[in-house]
Each structure stands twice: as structure tokens, then as C-alpha cells.
Scaffold this motif. Structure first.
Motif, PDB file in Angstrom:
ATOM      1  N   UNK A 113       0.828  -1.198   0.000  1.00 48.99           N
ATOM      2  CA  UNK A 113       0.000   0.000   0.000  1.00 48.99           C
ATOM      3  C   UNK A 113       0.868   1.256   0.000  1.00 48.99           C
ATOM      4  N   UNK A 114       1.930   1.242   0.778  1.00 47.86           N
ATOM      5  CA  UNK A 114       2.816   2.403   0.803  1.00 47.86           C
ATOM      6  C   UNK A 114       3.489   2.626  -0.552  1.00 47.86           C
ATOM      7  N   UNK A 115       3.790   1.545  -1.262  1.00 49.54           N
ATOM      8  CA  UNK A 115       4.407   1.716  -2.583  1.00 49.54           C
ATOM      9  C   UNK A 115       3.427   2.344  -3.567  1.00 49.54           C
ATOM     10  N   UNK A 116       2.152   1.965  -3.496  1.00 50.62           N
ATOM     11  CA  UNK A 116       1.159   2.598  -4.378  1.00 50.62           C
ATOM     12  C   UNK A 116       1.059   4.091  -4.071  1.00 50.62           C
ATOM     13  N   UNK A 127      -9.067   4.792  -8.804  1.00 51.83           N
ATOM     14  CA  UNK A 127      -9.146   3.839  -7.700  1.00 51.83           C
ATOM     15  C   UNK A 127     -10.532   3.194  -7.730  1.00 51.83           C
ATOM     16  N   UNK A 128     -10.563   1.890  -7.909  1.00 53.62           N
ATOM     17  CA  UNK A 128     -11.818   1.135  -7.984  1.00 53.62           C
ATOM     18  C   UNK A 128     -11.937   0.286  -6.726  1.00 53.62           C
ATOM     19  N   UNK A 140     -12.462  -1.660   2.589  1.00 56.85           N
ATOM     20  CA  UNK A 140     -12.915  -0.312   2.953  1.00 56.85           C
ATOM     21  C   UNK A 140     -11.814   0.430   3.706  1.00 56.85           C
ATOM     22  N   UNK A 141     -11.025  -0.294   4.502  1.00 60.07           N
ATOM     23  CA  UNK A 141      -9.902   0.348   5.178  1.00 60.07           C
ATOM     24  C   UNK A 141      -8.913   0.938   4.189  1.00 60.07           C
ATOM     25  N   UNK A 142      -8.623   0.212   3.126  1.00 62.52           N
ATOM     26  CA  UNK A 142      -7.739   0.751   2.091  1.00 62.52           C
ATOM     27  C   UNK A 142      -8.389   1.934   1.381  1.00 62.52           C
ATOM     28  N   UNK A 143      -9.713   1.850   1.179  1.00 64.90           N
ATOM     29  CA  UNK A 143     -10.414   2.966   0.537  1.00 64.90           C
ATOM     30  C   UNK A 143     -10.255   4.253   1.347  1.00 64.90           C
ATOM     31  N   UNK A 148      -8.088   9.672   1.158  1.00 62.59           N
ATOM     32  CA  UNK A 148      -7.302  10.778   1.688  1.00 62.59           C
ATOM     33  C   UNK A 148      -6.149  11.136   0.751  1.00 62.59           C
ATOM     34  N   UNK A 149      -5.516  10.126   0.179  1.00 67.06           N
ATOM     35  CA  UNK A 149      -4.404  10.334  -0.762  1.00 67.06           C
ATOM     36  C   UNK A 149      -4.870  11.113  -1.991  1.00 67.06           C
ATOM     37  N   UNK A 150      -6.028  10.737  -2.551  1.00 69.50           N
ATOM     38  CA  UNK A 150      -6.560  11.442  -3.709  1.00 69.50           C
ATOM     39  C   UNK A 150      -6.913  12.885  -3.356  1.00 69.50           C
ATOM     40  N   UNK A 151      -7.539  13.082  -2.200  1.00 65.61           N
ATOM     41  CA  UNK A 151      -7.902  14.443  -1.791  1.00 65.61           C
ATOM     42  C   UNK A 151      -6.674  15.327  -1.650  1.00 65.61           C
ATOM     43  N   UNK A 152      -5.630  14.784  -1.033  1.00 61.85           N
ATOM     44  CA  UNK A 152      -4.423  15.585  -0.811  1.00 61.85           C
ATOM     45  C   UNK A 152      -3.786  16.024  -2.124  1.00 61.85           C
ATOM     46  N   UNK A 153      -3.862  15.198  -3.137  1.00 61.12           N
ATOM     47  CA  UNK A 153      -3.162  15.478  -4.389  1.00 61.12           C
ATOM     48  C   UNK A 153      -4.032  16.147  -5.438  1.00 61.12           C
TER      49      UNK A 153
END
Length: 447
Positions: A113-116, A127-128, A140-143, A148-153
Motif C-alpha cells: 500500500x505504501x508503494x502505491x 481507484x476502484x 474499505x480500510x484501504x479505501x 485521503x491520498x486522492x484528496x491531498x493530491x
């Protein structure tokens, strides 16, 4: 046109009671008519495709605007997509690939997950998230983290980089789609994950990778349509290959063959073995019954587990997947040592056929009941047929065993215990069991 075939020549069990199973065919034909009519078997009726395929057509230009798809899903939400990717879009594993790229986050793996998060370009990534219930904590935890990652970027544009595949009306992800205005596709009612690859669950990544979704679904319909026919009768069901496979598998289990090898001699389709393993194990492992599925890949596993298949306990049967129409590959040079002269001038691809024949004969000679699944061409239509055939055969095998092949009650206990360990509300019984388990005197040894 050459047909796709089941070869029963080495299936064994010549003394099987055909009359008993013919009688049950009438009973099960009635059950199929009833359950198809009441919407309990959407993977056979496939009526959801009339709405889904046009919707996929509308989504296609949007999906093609991305270079990367990160699929969040586990079990049946990922295994089918990976099998299709490996079979029909294998470039990502080979030198020189220029895209598109499908990444599947199908485990609780912090390093992955950190690499993605570190390396995927958010502006080129969709992201699907796939969860029928909308509450699978691993997914859902990964979602939550990817949201948050998408929002930040991407700021407010993040919603245009997300797609949710979930229940049509219920669950957290459906609420999220409504509240956030995120694109969403439904998973039909009564469509369990292991039977769902030819719904939006598997077809969205297939479409992204450029596969022919209509060929996949038309192939499946060719096999499934007779079983979903409201005029189905016992004689027609008894002649259907899915029922014949179910009869064979059930008789094998009754005779003590409690392991089912799925041996794939079509290298790109190797991951269909893992997809089949979940389908078979989660459907049939009930009340002390079932047979353990064992995925195997030819020729790789000739040099690993085949010794056990050939010379171990006589409790194994085999489904053996082949195709005569595989790539020929480069040709062996003429200048070879005499010890290898037998391949001089031959195509490299001839090896897979020779090795497959040798293994098939050796298994049969060793008393392993074997049915060959021979695809005339290992294409997407044939894959759809294979998916439908194995899904229907699994369902019918469960019914012959008098168990429910569409639930997974034992799996749910582990999920509840995991949630209790993380402090979820309720689950008092599970929390007490955890305390007792963790508080037991340990019997440990250093190694």
C-alpha cells in the motif's frame, strides 16, 4: 470451427450409479427453475447484463483517460480480475510494457500500500473499490487511505478518480457514492463474490485493460442459458456438461477422493487455478464435506508437487485445462548437442503440448481420475464459457452433496473475531472468546 470439449476418457469411476443421478436431475431441474425465477442465481440468468454492458460502454472513454487502475478488493472481488488480467493482458509482467497498468490490492500488506501511495501518479490513476457488502474492512480500510491520498493530491477533483462497485441500495460504499457523488456500479442481489467475475466486479478492470467484455459474457451465456431456461427438464439437465461434472465430482468425494487438482497447461491462464480454488473451497467446504482444491501449473509444477500427485495418497482427482491453439514461440536452432537433438528445429511451444500429454498420461496411469477441459482457442469467449461451466458445476455439486454452495458461514467467524480484536462495538461473545484464547497457557518452543 473446432469445439471446446470435455474429454472423459480417463475420468474413472466406471461403476458410478447413473440411474441415481438421472433421478436427481429431475429434482435439480425443478430447483434451478425455481431459483432462477426468484432471482437467486443471477450468475446463470445474467439478466443484469442488459443494463451493465451499456453502462460500461458509457464509462469506457472515462476509464481510458487513466494510465493506472488501483483495484481494492479481496477474495472474489479480486481473484477473477487477476485471472483475466494474467490471461488476456499479460504485458505488465513482460519487458517493454507501455500501459495500461492494473494494480490489485488484495491483501492487508502495508508495504504494498505504501508503494502505491509513493509511486502512482494520482492524476493518472483511478481507484476502484469492490465490496458487495460495502463493509469488508480489508477493502474499505484501504479505501479510507486512498480517499485521503486522492484528496491531498487532487483537491475537489478526487471524486473523478474513484469508482465504487457495491450493493445497489445498501452498505457504506453505496452511501458514500450517494453522499460524495462518486461513480458507482451495482453488484446484483444474490451474486456472491466467487460467482461475480462476469459482473462489474471483473468486467470493469477487463474493460480498462482493453478486453472484449461482450465476448466474455457471450461465452458464459452460451453455457449458462440452458440452465436458466424456464422450460429446463431433467433429461436436458442430465445431458449438460455442468451436471455431468457435478455428478463426477460428487461420486469421487463419496469414493474418498477428497482433493481436486486444477492443472492448467495454458500458462497465461494459470491464475484461473486460484480463482477456481476459492470457488470450489468456499462453496463446498461445509459440514465436514467437500474436496480440497489444489491449483497447479504446467509445466512448472511437474518439478514441484507432481511427485505427490503421482505417487502420494490415492485421494486425488484432476481437472486438466489444455488448448491446442497456443503460441508457437521461437524455434530451437539446428545446432544443438546430440543429447538434445530431439528438439532440433521444433517450435518452443511444442514443449507445452508434449509435457501436458506426458503428465496427463502419467496421472491416469497412477490412478488419478482425470477430465480434460480442452479449449479450441484460449480466447475471451472460451474463458467466459469456462467461468460459467465451473460456476454451474460447483453449484450443482453442492446441491448433490445436500449443502448450500452459495454461503460461507465458517468464514464469517474469523471476520467477527478480527473485528472484535480491533475493538468494534458489540461482538461481546467474540471478545470473550478472544480473551480466553489469548489468555491460555502457551506451549512455545524456540527455533
Amino acid at each position: 470451427m473446432t469445439a471446446d470439449l470435455l474429454d472423459w476418457t480417463n475420468a474413472g469411476l466406471a461403476d458410478m450409479d447413473d440411474a441415481q443421478y438421472r433421478a436427481r436431475a429431475t429434482e435439480l431441474a425443478q430447483r434451478l427453475r425455481d431459483e432462477v425465477h426468484t432471482g437467486k442465481l443471477p450468475f446463470l440468468r445474467m439478466d443484469y447484463l442488459s443494463a451493465l454492458l451499456p453502462e460500461l460502454g458509457r464509462l469506457e472513454p472515462w476509464l481510458r483517460g487513466f494510465d493506472h487502475m488501483l483495484l481494492l478488493g479481496i477474495g472474489g472481488s479480486a481473484l477473477g480480475a487477476r485471472a483475466l488480467q494474467k490471461a488476456f493482458a499479460p504485458g505488465q509482467d513482460r519487458p517493454g510494457h507501455q500501459g495500461p497498468w492494473l494494480w490489485i490490492a488484495d491483501n492487508v500488506d502495508p508495504a504494498d500500500l505504501e508503494s502505491y501511495l509513493a509511486w502512482l501518479p494520482a492524476e493518472k490513476t483511478v481507484v476502484v473499490t469492490v465490496s458487495k457488502s460495502g463493509g469488508t474492512i480489508e477493502t474499505v480500510g484501504q479505501y479510507f487511505i486512498l480517499r485521503e491520498w486522492l484528496r491531498d493530491r487532487l483537491g475537489k477533483a478526487w471524486k473523478d478518480h474513484a469508482l465504487l462497485v457495491t450493493d445497489a441500495t445498501r452498505g457504506f460504499l453505496r452511501e458514500e457514492a450517494a453522499n460524495q457523488g462518486i461513480r458507482a456500479l451495482p453488484v446484483p442481489d444474490n451474486l456472491g463474490g466467487r460467482y461475480s467475475v462476469l459482473s462489474a466486479v471483473g468486467l470493469v478492470p477487463a474493460l480498462f485493460l482493453g478486453m472484449d467484455c461482450r465476448a466474455l459474457t457471450e461465452g458464459a451465456r452460451e453455457v449458462a442459458a440452458p440452465l436458466a431456461d424456464m422450460d429446463l427438464h431433467g433429461e436436458a439437465l442430465a445431458a449438460h456438461p455442468a451436471f455431468e461434472l457435478a455428478v463426477w465430482a460428487n461420486a469421487l468425494m463419496y469414493a474418498g477422493f477428497d482433493e481436486m487438482i486444477f492443472f492448467t497447461y495454458i500458462p497465461p491462464m494459470a491464475w484461473f487455478g486460484d480463482w477456481f480454488a476459492q470457488l470450489w473451497a468456499e462453496s463446498l467446504g461445509k459440514r465436514g464435506k467437500g474436496s480440497q482444491p489444489i491449483p497447479a501449473v504446467g509445466v512448472t509444477d511437474q518439478h514441484s508437487v507432481n511427485q505427490m500427485f503421482l505417487d502420494g495418497p490415492r485421494n486425488k482427482a484432476c481437472l486438466f485445462l489444455t488448448s491446442p491453439a497456443q503460441p508457437r514461440g521461437p524455434r530451437f536452432p539446428n545446432e544443438l548437442p546430440d543429447a538434445f537433438g530431439y528438439v532440433r528445429g521444433k517450435d518452443f511451444g511444442e514443449l507445452i503440448h508434449a509435457e501436458g500429454l506426458g503428465t496427463r498420461m502419467a496421472l491416469s496411469a497412477s490412478g488419478v481420475p482425470l477430465v480434460e477441459l480442452r479449449l479450441s482457442r484460449p480466447d475471451q469467449r472460451a474463458a467466459g464459457k469456462l467461468i460459467a461451466l465451473l460456476g454451474a458445476a460447483t453449484l450443482l455439486t453442492g446441491w448433490l452433496m445436500d449443502i448450500n454452495p452459495v454461503d460461507q458461514p465458517a468464514v464469517e467467524l474469523g471476520k467477527r473475531l478480527a473485528k472484535a480484536r480491533l475493538g468494534a462495538d458489540g461482538l461481546e461473545k467474540e471478545k470473550a472468546e478472544l480473551d480466553a484464547f489469548l489468555g491460555a497457557q502457551r506451549n512455545e518452543q524456540e527455533f
